[in-house]
Write a protein that holds these residues in place. Structure first.
Motif, PDB file in Angstrom:
ATOM      1  N   ASP A 186       0.827  -1.212   0.000  1.00 53.07           N
ATOM      2  CA  ASP A 186       0.000   0.000   0.000  1.00 53.07           C
ATOM      3  C   ASP A 186       0.861   1.263   0.000  1.00 53.07           C
ATOM      4  O   ASP A 186       0.563   2.220  -0.719  1.00 53.07           O
ATOM      5  N   LEU A 187       1.923   1.268   0.814  1.00 60.05           N
ATOM      6  CA  LEU A 187       2.773   2.456   0.869  1.00 60.05           C
ATOM      7  C   LEU A 187       3.528   2.662  -0.435  1.00 60.05           C
ATOM      8  O   LEU A 187       3.687   3.801  -0.891  1.00 60.05           O
ATOM      9  N   CYS A 188       3.968   1.572  -1.041  1.00 64.26           N
ATOM     10  CA  CYS A 188       4.655   1.685  -2.335  1.00 64.26           C
ATOM     11  C   CYS A 188       3.714   2.233  -3.397  1.00 64.26           C
ATOM     12  O   CYS A 188       4.081   3.108  -4.192  1.00 64.26           O
ATOM     13  N   ILE A 189       2.470   1.669  -3.405  1.00 66.75           N
ATOM     14  CA  ILE A 189       1.495   2.129  -4.405  1.00 66.75           C
ATOM     15  C   ILE A 189       1.190   3.607  -4.193  1.00 66.75           C
ATOM     16  O   ILE A 189       1.123   4.400  -5.148  1.00 66.75           O
ATOM     17  N   LYS A 190       1.026   4.023  -2.937  1.00 69.05           N
ATOM     18  CA  LYS A 190       0.716   5.416  -2.640  1.00 69.05           C
ATOM     19  C   LYS A 190       1.852   6.334  -3.095  1.00 69.05           C
ATOM     20  O   LYS A 190       1.609   7.426  -3.646  1.00 69.05           O
ATOM     21  N   TYR A 191       3.094   5.914  -2.882  1.00 67.15           N
ATOM     22  CA  TYR A 191       4.233   6.734  -3.291  1.00 67.15           C
ATOM     23  C   TYR A 191       4.335   6.805  -4.812  1.00 67.15           C
ATOM     24  O   TYR A 191       4.541   7.890  -5.387  1.00 67.15           O
ATOM     25  N   LEU A 192       4.146   5.645  -5.482  1.00 61.33           N
ATOM     26  CA  LEU A 192       4.232   5.634  -6.945  1.00 61.33           C
ATOM     27  C   LEU A 192       3.134   6.479  -7.566  1.00 61.33           C
ATOM     28  O   LEU A 192       3.361   7.197  -8.550  1.00 61.33           O
ATOM     29  N   GLU A 193       1.935   6.387  -7.016  1.00 60.06           N
ATOM     30  CA  GLU A 193       0.839   7.215  -7.533  1.00 60.06           C
ATOM     31  C   GLU A 193       1.156   8.701  -7.360  1.00 60.06           C
ATOM     32  O   GLU A 193       0.816   9.519  -8.221  1.00 60.06           O
ATOM     33  N   HIS A 194       1.807   9.030  -6.248  1.00 62.74           N
ATOM     34  CA  HIS A 194       2.148  10.439  -6.009  1.00 62.74           C
ATOM     35  C   HIS A 194       3.151  10.944  -7.039  1.00 62.74           C
ATOM     36  O   HIS A 194       2.942  12.008  -7.643  1.00 62.74           O
ATOM     37  N   ILE A 195       4.230  10.222  -7.260  1.00 66.62           N
ATOM     38  CA  ILE A 195       5.254  10.736  -8.173  1.00 66.62           C
ATOM     39  C   ILE A 195       4.792  10.698  -9.622  1.00 66.62           C
ATOM     40  O   ILE A 195       5.284  11.464 -10.457  1.00 66.62           O
ATOM     41  N   ILE A 196       3.821   9.811  -9.937  1.00 71.05           N
ATOM     42  CA  ILE A 196       3.336   9.729 -11.320  1.00 71.05           C
ATOM     43  C   ILE A 196       2.210  10.718 -11.568  1.00 71.05           C
ATOM     44  O   ILE A 196       2.244  11.495 -12.525  1.00 71.05           O
ATOM     45  N   TYR A 197       1.211  10.718 -10.692  1.00 67.65           N
ATOM     46  CA  TYR A 197       0.048  11.585 -10.919  1.00 67.65           C
ATOM     47  C   TYR A 197       0.301  13.036 -10.511  1.00 67.65           C
ATOM     48  O   TYR A 197      -0.165  13.960 -11.180  1.00 67.65           O
ATOM     49  N   VAL A 198       1.008  13.249  -9.401  1.00 66.92           N
ATOM     50  CA  VAL A 198       1.216  14.610  -8.889  1.00 66.92           C
ATOM     51  C   VAL A 198       2.492  15.232  -9.462  1.00 66.92           C
ATOM     52  O   VAL A 198       2.472  16.359  -9.953  1.00 66.92           O
ATOM     53  N   PHE A 221       2.939  -3.435 -11.625  1.00 70.95           N
ATOM     54  CA  PHE A 221       3.280  -4.678 -10.940  1.00 70.95           C
ATOM     55  C   PHE A 221       2.757  -4.676  -9.510  1.00 70.95           C
ATOM     56  O   PHE A 221       2.284  -5.706  -9.002  1.00 70.95           O
ATOM     57  N   LYS A 222       2.841  -3.499  -8.833  1.00 76.24           N
ATOM     58  CA  LYS A 222       2.338  -3.424  -7.461  1.00 76.24           C
ATOM     59  C   LYS A 222       0.821  -3.616  -7.426  1.00 76.24           C
ATOM     60  O   LYS A 222       0.289  -4.270  -6.520  1.00 76.24           O
ATOM     61  N   TYR A 223       0.121  -3.054  -8.426  1.00 69.74           N
ATOM     62  CA  TYR A 223      -1.327  -3.267  -8.498  1.00 69.74           C
ATOM     63  C   TYR A 223      -1.629  -4.757  -8.649  1.00 69.74           C
ATOM     64  O   TYR A 223      -2.491  -5.313  -7.955  1.00 69.74           O
ATOM     65  N   LEU A 224      -0.914  -5.369  -9.565  1.00 68.17           N
ATOM     66  CA  LEU A 224      -1.164  -6.792  -9.838  1.00 68.17           C
ATOM     67  C   LEU A 224      -0.859  -7.635  -8.602  1.00 68.17           C
ATOM     68  O   LEU A 224      -1.633  -8.530  -8.237  1.00 68.17           O
ATOM     69  N   ALA A 225       0.303  -7.333  -7.963  1.00 69.84           N
ATOM     70  CA  ALA A 225       0.672  -8.113  -6.782  1.00 69.84           C
ATOM     71  C   ALA A 225      -0.326  -7.893  -5.657  1.00 69.84           C
ATOM     72  O   ALA A 225      -0.657  -8.824  -4.908  1.00 69.84           O
ATOM     73  N   ASN A 226      -0.789  -6.673  -5.513  1.00 69.82           N
ATOM     74  CA  ASN A 226      -1.747  -6.367  -4.445  1.00 69.82           C
ATOM     75  C   ASN A 226      -3.065  -7.102  -4.682  1.00 69.82           C
ATOM     76  O   ASN A 226      -3.692  -7.621  -3.742  1.00 69.82           O
ATOM     77  N   VAL A 227      -3.502  -7.198  -5.949  1.00 66.50           N
ATOM     78  CA  VAL A 227      -4.745  -7.928  -6.259  1.00 66.50           C
ATOM     79  C   VAL A 227      -4.577  -9.399  -5.915  1.00 66.50           C
ATOM     80  O   VAL A 227      -5.470 -10.029  -5.313  1.00 66.50           O
ATOM     81  N   GLN A 228      -3.453  -9.949  -6.298  1.00 63.05           N
ATOM     82  CA  GLN A 228      -3.214 -11.372  -6.003  1.00 63.05           C
ATOM     83  C   GLN A 228      -3.182 -11.611  -4.494  1.00 63.05           C
ATOM     84  O   GLN A 228      -3.734 -12.599  -3.982  1.00 63.05           O
ATOM     85  N   LYS A 229      -2.554 -10.683  -3.760  1.00 65.68           N
ATOM     86  CA  LYS A 229      -2.504 -10.829  -2.311  1.00 65.68           C
ATOM     87  C   LYS A 229      -3.904 -10.754  -1.715  1.00 65.68           C
ATOM     88  O   LYS A 229      -4.278 -11.559  -0.841  1.00 65.68           O
ATOM     89  N   LEU A 230      -4.689  -9.822  -2.204  1.00 61.13           N
ATOM     90  CA  LEU A 230      -6.042  -9.649  -1.680  1.00 61.13           C
ATOM     91  C   LEU A 230      -6.929 -10.845  -2.039  1.00 61.13           C
ATOM     92  O   LEU A 230      -7.788 -11.263  -1.240  1.00 61.13           O
ATOM     93  N   GLU A 231      -6.741 -11.382  -3.227  1.00 61.00           N
ATOM     94  CA  GLU A 231      -7.540 -12.552  -3.624  1.00 61.00           C
ATOM     95  C   GLU A 231      -7.242 -13.746  -2.731  1.00 61.00           C
ATOM     96  O   GLU A 231      -8.137 -14.516  -2.369  1.00 61.00           O
ATOM     97  N   GLU A 283     -11.786  -4.934  -6.034  1.00 59.34           N
ATOM     98  CA  GLU A 283     -12.455  -4.213  -7.110  1.00 59.34           C
ATOM     99  C   GLU A 283     -11.857  -2.820  -7.292  1.00 59.34           C
ATOM    100  O   GLU A 283     -11.652  -2.352  -8.417  1.00 59.34           O
ATOM    101  N   ASP A 284     -11.583  -2.134  -6.166  1.00 56.37           N
ATOM    102  CA  ASP A 284     -11.008  -0.791  -6.236  1.00 56.37           C
ATOM    103  C   ASP A 284      -9.617  -0.816  -6.864  1.00 56.37           C
ATOM    104  O   ASP A 284      -9.285   0.024  -7.708  1.00 56.37           O
ATOM    105  N   THR A 285      -8.810  -1.809  -6.482  1.00 53.97           N
ATOM    106  CA  THR A 285      -7.456  -1.908  -7.041  1.00 53.97           C
ATOM    107  C   THR A 285      -7.511  -2.205  -8.529  1.00 53.97           C
ATOM    108  O   THR A 285      -6.718  -1.659  -9.325  1.00 53.97           O
ATOM    109  N   ASN A 286      -8.446  -3.067  -8.943  1.00 57.97           N
ATOM    110  CA  ASN A 286      -8.596  -3.371 -10.368  1.00 57.97           C
ATOM    111  C   ASN A 286      -8.972  -2.135 -11.165  1.00 57.97           C
ATOM    112  O   ASN A 286      -8.462  -1.910 -12.267  1.00 57.97           O
ATOM    113  N   LYS A 287      -9.870  -1.318 -10.586  1.00 59.29           N
ATOM    114  CA  LYS A 287     -10.270  -0.104 -11.292  1.00 59.29           C
ATOM    115  C   LYS A 287      -9.085   0.825 -11.452  1.00 59.29           C
ATOM    116  O   LYS A 287      -8.879   1.436 -12.514  1.00 59.29           O
TER     117      LYS A 287
END
Length: 911
Positions: free
Chosen positions: A639-651, A665-675, A691-695
């Motif tokens: 979650d922290l990695c995804i939050k940081y990556l989203e920040h440097i990419i989107y912001v 890759f973090k999205y994909l890994a997070n979905v697999q972990k959650l599943e 569902e939120d991560t997939n979106k």
């Protein structure tokens, strides 16, 4: 009072009656009642020795008393008044040169060279003589005195003094007048009013009665005249206007008065008084029996009928030192400001006296006055700070002592030696005063003035340090008690030491007056001593200010340790992780290792606040090394990695492909972990999170243009992530496979059509038409899927205009009913008609535009300009002739090189 003169008995009980005296150099002249002149040689005493007087010559002038004596050195003559005549004698032989016969009946005379005050006067000698009610003026011309003026006076002249080359001040019976010897114009100085008891006159609101006392006039330095009326003396200028608000109130009525700069000497009925000309204060009194005559000036003598006393001034430095010891600083300063010829190193003496005066004022609790003098003298701040209690001055504090009088000639050769000598001084050598201890409101008042002084010093030091670049985070050299700071010679280490002392003391002062001022001082650049200030702030529990101190000094580890300790406590305003997180955000990449070290406990305690360390809205955060930050965060959670990556990419709009790939890759890994978590707990919250991560994954795949699709595609499982696979295939241009996924894997006709609308490109090549590709998926399945006629017909009904009719009909089965194709055909025909009509409209509009352009061209080609011999250029006013010219739309013709200037200064747009 102090000792201004040493008085020695020069002549003791002489056998004749003294009627007049005059001194010139080491010679003393006495005129007797019998008409004899005695000339003495006076040897000045050394220290406390007696005055030695030797009789050199005796000369009998007249049988009548010698009433007055004077000398004009420039022409080597002695002048006397005897038997009502003014006589001129040779100064060397004492032979009579001439008797001014016109002066018969004279009672007084005055010369204009005033040798008793200054021996450097130049000019033509003049003598003014009072004869009954007349004033005669004699001028030296061609080796003799000639009477040049005879002026009438309203009363008999009793005293007179030349005040300049043109004016004489006369003392009459009841008034003083200034008379211009050239024009004869008289100016009355004070109006007299007859009263039963005599005359009186008003001065500065005081009424002074006058009896039949002798009027006295004395010329003073600095262009002043001293007039005496009864026991009051008044100061006036050479124009007769009073120069001072108050006069001298003598203890009795002066009988004679004289000046020996900077003192006035008056013979009173009971004693002789000496007063300061500037301050008018009584300096000395002498009991000189029957004193009646004064010879004023450099060689000051007082005489009685049979005695003569020599007044020898004491060394002025010693006089000043006496006054300082007596705390008479105004008097001391008035002496220190006398002519430089009378005092060695005048400026240094004035400075030292004022410095001691400031110390005295301070100990008298006159703090503002003291600090003002300290500022004007630009004294070493150490000296001022040492006056305060240890809570302010620290190690500089010294016991309260009477200031030591220093001579300007004393030079400090070695400060350390002087300090050692001061430490070895016995208590008997220092007179300690029991002064009031500074505390309470008195201390606050004193500290207020200290703040004013230190603020001024701080401003001046800052200007100097700006011109001397240095590393502000380097520790300041340790203070040395023997170090003398010199701000003028550019001594950087000394200036830094002084800056440390000033800022540290200023902080202590704020703690006394208003500790709310401590924070603003520490938040700006300062030179406070860390160890000293640290203890004070900890004692007062001023943790915010201590944090600011550490931060300003670059001691970030100490600051973070403090914040961590406070943050982990269960009480206090600084508990929690916010302060530490905010501090870490401001450190920047140069302290990256320190950031990671202290960010750990923040992330573990409060991940949301911890993430602000790496995504906060600060330039220092934006400049952190992103690869290292990401590597660090991977040790915590997806979650922290995804939050940081989203920040440097989107912001921050970072286009680095590796970051885009890693986020996917973090999205994909997070979905697999959650599943996997969902399969274990079957939690609805986990399902929503999946569902939120997939979106977010699909949105990013669809919007980002910087990831490597082929790398991502190779990491996808074959039996999952179909929509993501479709987007990746689309990014690679493999539309058939992407559409096949939408139709057969996702079974979503709507998504397939949206995909076609999004990726459609108008082209005549049917192989690149995504709608044709979708029709193929429906009508020509390749992997054993069944034919999907109905979705194909619906596709043609909704988007048939994007598909060629021939291509579509060739793909439809022969069994397809024509009625099912009605909507497709109708829409196709309508679209073709619309396109044809639109093309016709565009064609006609273009033709109309072409005609307008052709008409404009014909208009401009038909214009003519006639250039004849008289055609002038309106810009330069020269003939156009055969030169290249330019024509403006309004018909104006100018030279071609003049067109720019003409167009700038004129409106050339009118046709």
């Amino acid at each position: 009072m102090h000792d201004a003169f040493n008085v020695f008995l020069a002549l003791d009980k002489v056998p004749y009656k003294i009627e007049s005296i005059f001194a010139c150099g080491q010679k003393l002249f006495t005129g007797t009642a019998s008409g004899a002149l005695y000339v003495y040689e006076v040897n000045e005493p050394i220290e406390d020795e007696e005055v030695k007087v030797d009789l050199k010559e005796t000369k009998n002038f007249f049988k009548k008393p010698i009433e007055q004596l004077d000398i004009i050195k420039d022409i080597e003559v002695l002048i006397s008044l005897s038997d009502g005549y003014v006589n001129i004698y040779d100064l060397q032989t004492f032979e009579l040169q001439r008797q001014l016969t016109k002066t018969r009946g004279a009672n007084i005379f005055a010369i204009d060279t005033n040798v008793e005050i200054s021996e450097d006067n130049e000019g033509i000698p003049m003598i003014a003589v009072g004869v009954r009610k007349k004033l005669l003026v004699f001028t030296w011309r061609d080796t003799e005195f000639i009477c040049t003026q005879e002026l009438s006076i309203p009363d008999r002249i009793k005293t007179m003094v030349w005040v300049n080359g043109d004016k004489v001040c006369l003392g009459l019976t009841n008034e003083y007048v200034l008379i211009d010897v050239n024009s004869g114009v008289m100016t009355e100085l004070f109006a007299s009013h007859n009263t039963p008891g005599g005359a009186s006159f008003a001065y500065m609101g005081m009424s002074i009665g006058a009896k039949a006392n002798k009027p006295l006039v004395t010329k003073l330095p600095q262009g002043e005249i001293l007039l005496v009326k009864d026991n009051m003396s008044i100061f006036t200028g050479l124009d007769g206007i009073t120069t001072r608000k108050t006069g001298i109130d003598w203890t009795g009525t002066p009988e004679e008065i004289g000046c020996s700069y900077p003192y006035l000497i008056a013979i009173l009925p009971k004693h002789v008084e000496v007063r300061n000309i500037v301050t008018q204060k009584l300096v000395q009194t002498f009991d000189l029996p029957q004193a009646r005559l004064i010879n004023q000036g450099k060689y000051l003598y007082v005489a009685s009928i049979s005695n003569v006393w020599r007044f020898i001034p004491l060394n002025f430095e010693k006089q000043i030192d006496q006054l300082v010891e007596q705390n008479e600083f105004d008097e001391a300063l008035s002496l220190a400001k006398i002519e430089p010829t009378l005092l060695k190193d005048k400026d240094a003496k004035i400075r030292e006296t004022r410095r001691l005066y400031a110390h005295y004022l301070f100990h008298q609790n006159k703090f503002d006055d003291a600090i003002t003098i300290f500022q004007e003298l630009d004294v070493d701040p150490k000296e001022v700070i040492a006056l305060y209690p240890p809570s302010i001055s620290g190690a500089l504090h010294k016991p309260v002592q009477r200031p030591k009088v220093l001579k300007p000639s004393d030079e400090i050769v070695d400060d350390e030696i002087n300090n050692d000598q001061e430490e070895k001084s016995s208590e008997d050598e220092i007179e300690t005063e029991n002064l009031e201890i500074l505390e309470g409101k008195l201390l606050e008042e004193a500290v207020q003035t200290l703040i004013k002084f230190l603020t001024d010093r701080r401003h001046r030091i800052s200007k100097i340090l700006i011109q001397q670049p240095h590393k502000t985070n380097e520790p300041t050299p340790p203070a040395s008690p023997s170090h003398r700071t010199n701000l003028v010679n550019g001594n950087l280490s000394g200036t830094l030491e002084l800056a440390e002392l000033v800022d540290t003391t200023l902080l202590k002062s704020y703690m006394v007056i208003n500790d709310a001022l401590v924070g603003p001082l520490l938040r700006v650049h300062n030179y406070c001593n860390v160890e000293e200030v640290e203890g004070l702030l900890l004692e007062r529990k001023k943790y915010r200010e201590l944090k600011d101190l550490y931060h300003g000094k670059g001691l970030h580890r100490k600051s973070l340790e403090l914040l961590k300790k406070l943050g982990q406590s269960s009480e206090g305003l600084m508990k929690g992780t916010f302060q530490t997180g905010y501090y870490l955000q401001k450190l920047g990449p140069e302290n990256f290792d320190l950031i990671l070290e202290f960010a750990t406990w923040v992330l573990q305690t409060n991940p949301d606040e911890g993430m602000e360390i790496f995504i906060g809205d600060h330039p220092e955060v934006d400049n952190l090394p992103r690869n290292k930050v990401l590597e660090y965060l991977e040790g915590f959670s997806y979650d922290l990695c995804i939050k940081y990556l989203e920040h440097i990419i989107y912001v921050l709009k970072d286009p680095t492909p590796d970051f885009h790939n890693k986020l996917i890759f973090k999205y994909l890994a997070n979905v697999q972990k959650l599943e996997s978590q969902k399969s274990e707990s079957n939690s609805e919250e986990v399902g929503e999170e999946i569902e939120d991560t997939n979106k977010r994954l699909l949105k990013f795949l669809d919007e980002s243009m910087h990831y490597k699709a082929e790398k991502i595609l190779g990491r996808l499982r074959l039996d999952d992530f179909y929509e993501a696979r479709a987007i990746l295939l689309s990014r690679l241009g493999q539309h058939d496979q992407a559409l096949n996924i939408y139709v057969h894997k996702l079974k979503n006709e709507k998504l397939a059509e949206e995909y076609c609308v999004k990726n459609y490109i108008e082209t005549d090549d049917p192989t690149k038409n995504v709608f044709i590709s979708l029709l193929k998926v429906y009508l020509r399945p390749s992997n054993g899927e069944k034919l999907m006629l109905e979705p194909a017909i619906r596709l043609l009904s909704r988007h048939g205009s994007f598909v060629s009719a021939s291509d579509a009909l060739n793909m439809l089965p022969l069994t397809t009913k024509v009625s099912e194709l009605y909507q497709f055909v109708e829409k196709y025909i309508r679209e073709n008609n619309k396109n044809r009509n639109m093309n016709m409209i565009i064609k006609n509009l273009l033709k109309a535009d072409q005609r307008q352009v052709e008409e404009q061209l014909m208009f401009y080609r038909s214009r003519r300009v006639k250039i004849d011999e008289d055609k002038m250029c309106p810009q330069c006013t020269r003939r156009i002739g055969q030169s290249v010219f330019a024509v403006f739309p309004n018909g104006v013709v100018v030279h071609y090189h003049c067109k720019e200037k003409y167009s700038q200064s004129n409106d050339t747009s009118i046709l």
